[in-house]
Scaffold this active site. Structure first.
Site, PDB file in Angstrom:
ATOM      1  N   GLU A 181      40.877  48.095  37.860  1.00 57.16           N
ATOM      2  CA  GLU A 181      42.164  47.565  38.313  1.00 57.16           C
ATOM      3  C   GLU A 181      43.096  47.414  37.122  1.00 57.16           C
ATOM      4  O   GLU A 181      42.658  47.172  35.996  1.00 57.16           O
ATOM      5  CB  GLU A 181      41.978  46.207  39.001  1.00 57.16           C
ATOM      6  CG  GLU A 181      43.271  45.597  39.518  1.00 57.16           C
ATOM      7  CD  GLU A 181      43.058  44.315  40.310  1.00 57.16           C
ATOM      8  OE1 GLU A 181      44.059  43.742  40.779  1.00 57.16           O
ATOM      9  OE2 GLU A 181      41.897  43.896  40.459  1.00 57.16           O
ATOM     10  N   ASN A 224      44.254  42.907  43.714  1.00 58.51           N
ATOM     11  CA  ASN A 224      45.529  42.248  43.972  1.00 58.51           C
ATOM     12  C   ASN A 224      46.703  43.056  43.446  1.00 58.51           C
ATOM     13  O   ASN A 224      47.796  43.035  44.022  1.00 58.51           O
ATOM     14  CB  ASN A 224      45.534  40.856  43.327  1.00 58.51           C
ATOM     15  CG  ASN A 224      44.530  39.912  43.957  1.00 58.51           C
ATOM     16  OD1 ASN A 224      43.893  40.224  44.951  1.00 58.51           O
ATOM     17  ND2 ASN A 224      44.375  38.743  43.356  1.00 58.51           N
ATOM     18  N   ASN A 276      44.279  45.655  50.216  1.00 58.93           N
ATOM     19  CA  ASN A 276      43.294  44.820  49.530  1.00 58.93           C
ATOM     20  C   ASN A 276      43.459  43.363  49.927  1.00 58.93           C
ATOM     21  O   ASN A 276      44.564  42.813  49.838  1.00 58.93           O
ATOM     22  CB  ASN A 276      43.466  44.934  48.012  1.00 58.93           C
ATOM     23  CG  ASN A 276      42.565  43.983  47.254  1.00 58.93           C
ATOM     24  OD1 ASN A 276      41.371  44.202  47.131  1.00 58.93           O
ATOM     25  ND2 ASN A 276      43.136  42.884  46.763  1.00 58.93           N
ATOM     26  N   GLU A 277      42.370  42.749  50.373  1.00 57.85           N
ATOM     27  CA  GLU A 277      42.312  41.304  50.638  1.00 57.85           C
ATOM     28  C   GLU A 277      43.565  40.790  51.340  1.00 57.85           C
ATOM     29  O   GLU A 277      44.148  39.770  50.953  1.00 57.85           O
ATOM     30  CB  GLU A 277      42.074  40.539  49.332  1.00 57.85           C
ATOM     31  CG  GLU A 277      40.704  40.800  48.740  1.00 57.85           C
ATOM     32  CD  GLU A 277      40.375  39.919  47.545  1.00 57.85           C
ATOM     33  OE1 GLU A 277      41.244  39.138  47.112  1.00 57.85           O
ATOM     34  OE2 GLU A 277      39.235  40.006  47.043  1.00 57.85           O
ATOM     35  N   TYR A 295      32.094  36.852  45.123  1.00 61.59           N
ATOM     36  CA  TYR A 295      31.913  36.500  43.715  1.00 61.59           C
ATOM     37  C   TYR A 295      31.134  35.184  43.655  1.00 61.59           C
ATOM     38  O   TYR A 295      31.302  34.303  44.507  1.00 61.59           O
ATOM     39  CB  TYR A 295      33.252  36.342  43.005  1.00 61.59           C
ATOM     40  CG  TYR A 295      34.036  37.624  42.901  1.00 61.59           C
ATOM     41  CD1 TYR A 295      33.733  38.566  41.922  1.00 61.59           C
ATOM     42  CD2 TYR A 295      35.093  37.902  43.775  1.00 61.59           C
ATOM     43  CE1 TYR A 295      34.456  39.747  41.810  1.00 61.59           C
ATOM     44  CE2 TYR A 295      35.818  39.074  43.674  1.00 61.59           C
ATOM     45  CZ  TYR A 295      35.494  40.000  42.696  1.00 61.59           C
ATOM     46  OH  TYR A 295      36.211  41.170  42.597  1.00 61.59           O
ATOM     47  N   GLU A 312      33.954  44.892  46.286  1.00 63.96           N
ATOM     48  CA  GLU A 312      34.107  43.954  45.164  1.00 63.96           C
ATOM     49  C   GLU A 312      32.935  42.975  45.215  1.00 63.96           C
ATOM     50  O   GLU A 312      32.741  42.283  46.222  1.00 63.96           O
ATOM     51  CB  GLU A 312      35.421  43.166  45.214  1.00 63.96           C
ATOM     52  CG  GLU A 312      36.647  43.972  44.850  1.00 63.96           C
ATOM     53  CD  GLU A 312      37.899  43.116  44.704  1.00 63.96           C
ATOM     54  OE1 GLU A 312      37.780  41.943  44.274  1.00 63.96           O
ATOM     55  OE2 GLU A 312      38.995  43.605  45.038  1.00 63.96           O
ATOM     56  N   GLN A 359      34.482  44.155  37.368  1.00 59.87           N
ATOM     57  CA  GLN A 359      35.061  45.475  37.197  1.00 59.87           C
ATOM     58  C   GLN A 359      34.272  46.231  36.143  1.00 59.87           C
ATOM     59  O   GLN A 359      33.272  45.716  35.650  1.00 59.87           O
ATOM     60  CB  GLN A 359      36.523  45.327  36.826  1.00 59.87           C
ATOM     61  CG  GLN A 359      37.337  44.708  37.951  1.00 59.87           C
ATOM     62  CD  GLN A 359      38.847  44.725  37.710  1.00 59.87           C
ATOM     63  OE1 GLN A 359      39.346  45.365  36.788  1.00 59.87           O
ATOM     64  NE2 GLN A 359      39.573  44.005  38.527  1.00 59.87           N
TER      65      GLN A 359
END
Length: 505
Positions: free
Chosen positions: A27, A72, A172-173, A244, A292, A346
């Site tokens: 990212e 993001n 994304n999200e 996460y 992710e 990442q």
């Protein structure tokens, strides 16, 4: 010493391991791109500005796919700013991470980097501030051979052949209020359906990923997936999952059991996908893209606003973190029948297994190793092992199995890899595995242990630095098979890989 038992039988295969579960994520965040994969002034940079030491470590790690450019970041991204002559590219404010985006790296550079690294690109489109038109134009730019405005523009930029990017994330999200222009499930589902339909008109061979929940702890988890998939079921192939983990208030017992939460999220999303499948009366099965996942301490470090490539989220990973990462890999392998893609977040510098210094070296963090071994040896089919044994009490998840274990069988070579985590902070664990079914079915089965590699040690906080690698795989005594049983001891708080050679092929 407490003991756990399990059986290994090729007749009880869960499903084939898709190579794309060995994915990663790049990212435009912190130093992942600039100072990570790309640093033209570095002594080891190639003619295109890519760090060859990072390329070498990426290939060593065994990554197969890389998701880009966010995250993001993508929800405010104008991809057209990052194509063409670099001296004419626009510098932009990155609203997601409060940095200056130079756009020196864009889709053409990323596609070139993927070819050098030997990985497949996985592209995300902006469904925050943009939508259908920008997404279809990007597909045309990347995948159409020539003869149209966007494809001819790519050719004029030096990329005669199409990039041929086939995996695309629809935003994304989008469930998260932190996301630029985030949406409710209905609005996102409608936009994702429209975008997917239009993208497939440009290239019918795309594989598309709808946004699932950004966490199992989101208040809309479950209902979000159900409504989004009702709109998109006919036009997407996967739904995404994100997770996460980190220790909270020093509770390492719960931290080591983080895989329990990942298991639960996987099972819940599978159930929701299959509910919608029945509701819309479809014959298609939606699979999962866990695009992710990682350990993340959510500490920005030296945070500055509106500068280029600030040093954000540069976590230093410990032995305990590596053990948890190994357990999360087990969760992904355990549902190989439905988890078709996964991307650890990442790749470099930002919550990453690879760390670099600007102008200096690159090195392997502790989490590099369980990924490398799982990516190298976790191939073929996942076997259902169903271990039984002692439990560990945790504040967050209650009583959890002390042994977290999965296994894979490579049908071509007959090799078996057992990936085992001892979740106890203090107690070793004996494991007895019935392996007769891997051979002739008799006590003299032909199963031969090859290796036992482990990450373990007395200091759970030990980390690797540029000058001192304190957390590296250790070769332990090769276990033996006696009377059809494999017996092995797992050190406390350890990640282990036991390899067996069998005549199963």
């Amino acid at each position: 010493m407490k003991q756990a038992t399990l059986s290994l039988d090729p007749a009880f295969a869960i499903g084939p391991v898709d190579p794309r579960v060995r994915g990663s994520f790049v990212e435009h965040l912190g130093r992942c791109v600039y100072g990570g994969i790309y640093e033209p002034d570095h002594p080891d940079a190639d003619p295109d500005g890519f760090r060859t030491d990072v390329l070498d470590l990426t290939r060593e790690l065994g990554v197969t796919t890389v998701r880009y450019p966010g995250g993001n970041f993508v929800s405010g991204y104008t991809w057209e700013d990052a194509i063409g002559p670099k001296d004419k590219r626009r510098r932009r404010l990155d609203l997601a991470w409060k940095a200056i985006e130079t756009n020196a790296v864009g889709v053409d550079e990323f596609a070139a980097w993927c070819r050098k690294a030997g990985v497949e690109p996985m592209m995300a489109v902006n469904l925050g501030t943009r939508g259908v038109d920008a997404a279809t134009a990007l597909v045309e730019y990347c995948n159409h051979p020539s003869g149209s405005y966007w494809s001819d523009l790519r050719v004029s930029h030096g990329a005669k052949d199409p990039h041929n990017i086939k995996i695309w994330c629809l935003g994304n999200e989008m469930d998260g209020p932190w996301q630029i222009a985030h949406k409710n499930a209905r609005d996102y589902g409608i936009l994702a359906q429209q975008t997917a339909h239009a993208m497939r008109l440009v290239d019918p061979d795309l594989e598309l990923v709808a946004c699932g929940s950004s966490s199992r702890r989101m208040p809309t988890f479950g209902s979000w997936e159900a409504e989004v998939l009702e709109h998109t079921y006919g036009v997407v192939d996967y739904v995404s999952l994100h997770s996460y983990y980190r220790p909270k208030d020093g509770d390492f017992a719960s931290f080591l059991a983080s895989g329990v939460d990942m298991d639960a999220m996987i099972e819940s999303v599978i159930a929701t996908c299959d509910y919608v499948k029945a509701k819309v009366r479809s014959n298609k099965t939606i699979n999962l893209s866990y695009d992710e996942w990682n350990v993340w301490y959510h500490e920005r470090g030296d945070e500055r606003e509106w500068v280029e490539a600030p040093a954000l989220y540069q976590d230093e990973y410990s032995l305990a973190d590596a053990v948890v990462v190994g357990s999360l890999l087990n969760s992904l392998l355990r549902r190989a029948d439905r988890v078709s893609m996964a991307c650890f977040a990442q790749l470099v510098n930002v919550i990453a297994p690879i760390t670099t210094e600007n102008g200096g070296p690159a090195w392997r963090q502790s989490t590099f190793y369980p990924m490398k071994y799982a990516f190298s040896y976790g191939v073929g089919h996942t076997l259902r092992v169903e271990p039984s044994g002692p439990v560990v009490e945790t504040a967050e998840y209650g009583a959890v199995p002390q042994l977290d274990c999965t296994a894979t069988l490579d049908g071509e070579t007959g090799d078996v890899a057992i990936f085992a985590v001892n979740r106890s902070l203090t107690e070793p664990l004996g494991v007895v595995a019935d392996v007769r079914a891997l051979g002739s079915g008799s006590a003299d089965s032909g199963v031969r242990p090859v290796a036992h590699v482990a990450l373990h040690g007395p200091d759970r906080d030990a980390t690797n630095t540029r000058d001192n690698a304190r957390v590296v795989p250790q070769e332990l005594p090769v276990p033996v098979v006696d009377n059809g049983e494999l017996r092995v001891e797992l050190p406390p708080m350890s990640w282990n890989m036991i390899r067996l050679s069998t005549p199963a092929a």
